[in-house]
Design a protein around this motif. Structure first.
Motif, mmCIF file in Angstrom:
data_model
loop_
_atom_site.group_PDB
_atom_site.id
_atom_site.type_symbol
_atom_site.label_atom_id
_atom_site.label_comp_id
_atom_site.label_asym_id
_atom_site.label_seq_id
_atom_site.Cartn_x
_atom_site.Cartn_y
_atom_site.Cartn_z
ATOM 1 N N ALA A 78 54.837 45.268 65.422
ATOM 2 C CA ALA A 78 54.586 46.605 64.881
ATOM 3 C C ALA A 78 55.278 47.667 65.728
ATOM 4 C CB ALA A 78 53.086 46.867 64.823
ATOM 5 N N GLU A 79 55.260 47.483 67.040
ATOM 6 C CA GLU A 79 55.924 48.439 67.939
ATOM 7 C C GLU A 79 57.437 48.451 67.693
ATOM 8 O OE1 GLU A 79 54.587 46.998 71.696
ATOM 9 O OE2 GLU A 79 52.871 48.397 71.809
ATOM 10 N N GLU A 80 58.024 47.252 67.512
ATOM 11 C CA GLU A 80 59.467 47.159 67.258
ATOM 12 C C GLU A 80 59.837 47.821 65.931
ATOM 13 O OE1 GLU A 80 60.245 42.992 67.483
ATOM 14 O OE2 GLU A 80 60.228 42.951 69.688
ATOM 15 N N GLU A 81 58.998 47.571 64.918
ATOM 16 C CA GLU A 81 59.271 48.156 63.608
ATOM 17 C C GLU A 81 59.099 49.677 63.642
ATOM 18 O OE1 GLU A 81 58.110 47.368 58.942
ATOM 19 O OE2 GLU A 81 57.476 45.914 60.469
ATOM 20 N N SER A 82 58.103 50.152 64.375
ATOM 21 C CA SER A 82 57.878 51.597 64.527
ATOM 22 C C SER A 82 59.104 52.251 65.168
ATOM 23 C CB SER A 82 56.656 51.882 65.396
ATOM 24 O OG SER A 82 55.487 51.436 64.776
ATOM 25 N N TYR A 83 59.641 51.573 66.186
ATOM 26 C CA TYR A 83 60.831 52.098 66.879
ATOM 27 C C TYR A 83 62.000 52.232 65.903
ATOM 28 C CZ TYR A 83 64.801 52.365 70.053
ATOM 29 O OH TYR A 83 65.953 52.759 70.687
ATOM 30 N N GLU A 84 62.207 51.206 65.073
ATOM 31 C CA GLU A 84 63.312 51.230 64.110
ATOM 32 C C GLU A 84 63.147 52.381 63.111
ATOM 33 O OE1 GLU A 84 63.578 47.414 62.283
ATOM 34 O OE2 GLU A 84 64.104 46.390 64.154
ATOM 35 N N ILE A 85 61.923 52.576 62.621
ATOM 36 C CA ILE A 85 61.684 53.660 61.647
ATOM 37 C C ILE A 85 61.892 55.014 62.302
ATOM 38 C CG2 ILE A 85 59.939 54.791 60.221
ATOM 39 C CD1 ILE A 85 58.778 52.026 59.638
ATOM 40 N N ASN A 86 61.420 55.161 63.552
ATOM 41 C CA ASN A 86 61.611 56.429 64.264
ATOM 42 C C ASN A 86 63.082 56.746 64.484
ATOM 43 O OD1 ASN A 86 59.147 57.862 64.861
ATOM 44 N ND2 ASN A 86 58.513 56.082 66.075
ATOM 45 N N GLN A 87 63.892 55.697 64.641
ATOM 46 C CA GLN A 87 65.332 55.899 64.802
ATOM 47 C C GLN A 87 65.970 56.395 63.500
ATOM 48 O OE1 GLN A 87 65.340 55.832 68.276
ATOM 49 N NE2 GLN A 87 67.411 55.084 67.967
ATOM 50 N N LYS A 88 65.449 55.911 62.371
ATOM 51 C CA LYS A 88 66.016 56.272 61.068
ATOM 52 C C LYS A 88 65.472 57.596 60.527
ATOM 53 C CE LYS A 88 66.520 51.457 59.547
ATOM 54 N NZ LYS A 88 65.982 50.435 58.613
ATOM 55 N N LEU A 89 64.297 57.998 61.003
ATOM 56 C CA LEU A 89 63.595 59.140 60.417
ATOM 57 C C LEU A 89 64.374 60.463 60.463
ATOM 58 C CD1 LEU A 89 60.991 59.176 58.887
ATOM 59 C CD2 LEU A 89 59.797 59.869 60.977
ATOM 60 N N PRO A 90 65.060 60.810 61.576
ATOM 61 C CA PRO A 90 65.816 62.077 61.573
ATOM 62 C C PRO A 90 66.876 62.125 60.467
ATOM 63 C CG PRO A 90 65.548 61.279 63.808
ATOM 64 C CD PRO A 90 65.078 60.174 62.907
ATOM 65 N N GLU A 91 67.563 60.998 60.254
ATOM 66 C CA GLU A 91 68.591 60.966 59.202
ATOM 67 C C GLU A 91 67.960 61.052 57.821
ATOM 68 O OE1 GLU A 91 72.072 61.029 57.243
ATOM 69 O OE2 GLU A 91 71.726 61.344 59.383
ATOM 70 N N LEU A 92 66.819 60.372 57.637
ATOM 71 C CA LEU A 92 66.112 60.462 56.351
ATOM 72 C C LEU A 92 65.629 61.895 56.091
ATOM 73 C CD1 LEU A 92 63.918 57.214 56.217
ATOM 74 C CD2 LEU A 92 65.727 57.864 54.631
ATOM 75 N N THR A 93 65.134 62.539 57.156
ATOM 76 C CA THR A 93 64.673 63.925 57.023
ATOM 77 C C THR A 93 65.826 64.827 56.611
ATOM 78 O OG1 THR A 93 63.022 63.539 58.755
ATOM 79 C CG2 THR A 93 63.526 65.835 58.219
ATOM 80 N N ARG A 94 66.982 64.634 57.236
ATOM 81 C CA ARG A 94 68.157 65.453 56.895
ATOM 82 C C ARG A 94 68.591 65.196 55.448
ATOM 83 N NH1 ARG A 94 71.935 68.735 58.531
ATOM 84 N NH2 ARG A 94 74.085 68.490 57.836
ATOM 85 N N LYS A 95 68.549 63.934 55.029
ATOM 86 C CA LYS A 95 68.912 63.608 53.638
ATOM 87 C C LYS A 95 68.011 64.348 52.653
ATOM 88 C CE LYS A 95 69.679 59.392 52.204
ATOM 89 N NZ LYS A 95 69.546 57.916 52.064
ATOM 90 N N VAL A 96 66.717 64.380 52.972
ATOM 91 C CA VAL A 96 65.767 65.089 52.102
ATOM 92 C C VAL A 96 66.077 66.579 52.088
ATOM 93 C CG1 VAL A 96 63.358 65.771 51.820
ATOM 94 C CG2 VAL A 96 63.913 63.409 52.347
ATOM 95 N N GLN A 97 66.302 67.145 53.280
ATOM 96 C CA GLN A 97 66.583 68.579 53.361
ATOM 97 C C GLN A 97 67.848 68.944 52.582
ATOM 98 O OE1 GLN A 97 66.659 68.897 57.652
ATOM 99 N NE2 GLN A 97 64.587 69.766 57.727
ATOM 100 N N LEU A 98 68.899 68.133 52.727
ATOM 101 C CA LEU A 98 70.151 68.407 52.011
ATOM 102 C C LEU A 98 69.963 68.289 50.501
ATOM 103 C CD1 LEU A 98 72.809 66.596 54.244
ATOM 104 C CD2 LEU A 98 72.396 69.045 54.052
#
Length: 356
Positions: A78-98
């Motif tokens: 779960a910790e490893e998967e959380s880390y991966e999602i946290n790495q992707k989240l800024p880009e996903l947030t930017r995609k939503v904003q754009l």
């Protein structure tokens, strides 16, 4: 309303529109309106749901990590998967904003390019020709079609004025920030003492307008035909093939004489006239919106000096975004993406700041 609340609201609206269409409750113009809105929201909501799913997964994983009863092996996963999602989240947030930035309806249109010599005499005409050729090479590199509409000879190998239609994918979206005054600093070929001269050319990029975009009444047009003439006033054609069209309500005048056919000249002139009137309407709306915000944003004012090409230093500087590159030969050969992509990114950043 929070950012997440806005996303939830858009997702619900998309679902409601889909349900309305599925139940067949709308017909005629109402059906067309709902279908259009649903289609426009669909790609935005797809990005929103990807973002919301990532946030939900992250929350669930964090709860699992906090659970004292959680198996150590599961906790590590779960910790490893959380880390991966946290790495992707800024880009996903930017995609939503754009995706939330209002789309410019003209972005997918073809464009009419107009380059005119400004101050600087023969050197300005030569620079106008250099700019026109630069955009032609850029269009070729993008896989676009570049069709010359008219060329007005400057008498020294340069152009007093040049027009072209550029067709392809997202032409106006990528070219629209090129409108403005382009300045050149170099030693002209005619300069005997090696002095650097400064001259300028004006670039206008207009979204090509269809008849459905702007309605032009025949009664609002005055069309004159006359004999084409070349440099020095010599006759080019022996028939009255040149066309001048005046849009009486606005005074906008377009003249076309490059074709030997009067009909072809009229078609080209009408294409340019529609583009100019359509852009005038866009600028009027943009100015009204800017005035309501008490600031001028993205006006595309063509009197503004936007870029300097300094040949002795090999430097190209865009004054709007403080970007300087020392690759003038590549730029003049159509390698414009560094500037165009930086301008698009700057515009997106500005619009994102207005959304927040």
């Amino acid at each position: 309303m929070s950012f997440e609340d806005k996303l939830e609201m858009l997702a619900r609206k998309h679902d409601e529109l889909g349900d309305t269409l599925a139940r067949g409750e709308a017909s005629g113009s109402e059906f067309s309106k709902i279908s259009k809105e649903y289609a426009e929201l669909t790609p935005i909501v797809e990005v929103i749901r990807e973002y919301m799913q990532a946030k939900k997964s992250l929350y669930d994983l964090e709860q699992m990590v906090k659970d004292p009863a959680c198996d150590p092996e599961m906790k590590k996963m779960a910790e490893e998967e959380s880390y991966e999602i946290n790495q992707k989240l800024p880009e996903l947030t930017r995609k939503v904003q754009l995706s939330l930035i209002p789309k410019d309806v003209a972005d997918e249109k073809n464009a009419i390019l107009e380059v005119r010599a400004g101050t600087g005499g023969d050197e300005a005409a030569l620079f106008a020709a250099d700019l026109f050729n630069m955009y032609q090479r850029y269009a070729q590199k993008q896989g676009w079609k570049f069709e010359i509409i008219s060329l007005s000879d400057g008498g020294t190998g340069g152009y007093k004025e040049a027009q072209a239609e550029i067709s392809g994918k997202s032409v106006f979206a990528r070219m629209k920030f090129e409108s403005g005054v382009h300045r050149v600093q170099r030693v002209p070929a005619t300069e005997t003492q090696g002095r650097i001269h400064t001259s300028a050319a004006t670039v206008a990029v207009l979204p090509e307008a269809e008849e459905v975009d702007i309605k032009i009444e025949d009664k609002d047009l005055r069309i004159d035909v006359f004999r084409s003439s070349g440099p020095g006033g010599q006759s080019v054609n022996t028939t009255d093939s040149a066309v001048r069209i005046v849009h009486i309500p606005t005074g906008v005048t377009v003249q076309q004489q490059d074709e030997k056919s009067q009909i072809k000249n009229k078609i080209k002139a009408m294409k340019v006239l529609r583009a100019r009137l359509y852009e005038a309407e866009r600028e009027k709306l943009a100015t009204a919106r800017a005035n309501s915000r008490k600031e001028q944003v993205g006006s595309g004012d063509r009197s503004e000096r936007i870029r300097t090409y300094n040949f002795p230093q090999g430097r190209v500087s865009d004054h709007r975004i403080n970007l300087t590159a020392y690759n003038i030969d590549q730029v003049m050969n159509g390698e414009l993406n560094e500037f165009i992509e930086a301008l698009i990114a700057d515009d997106q950043a500005r619009q994102l700041s207005e959304l927040n």
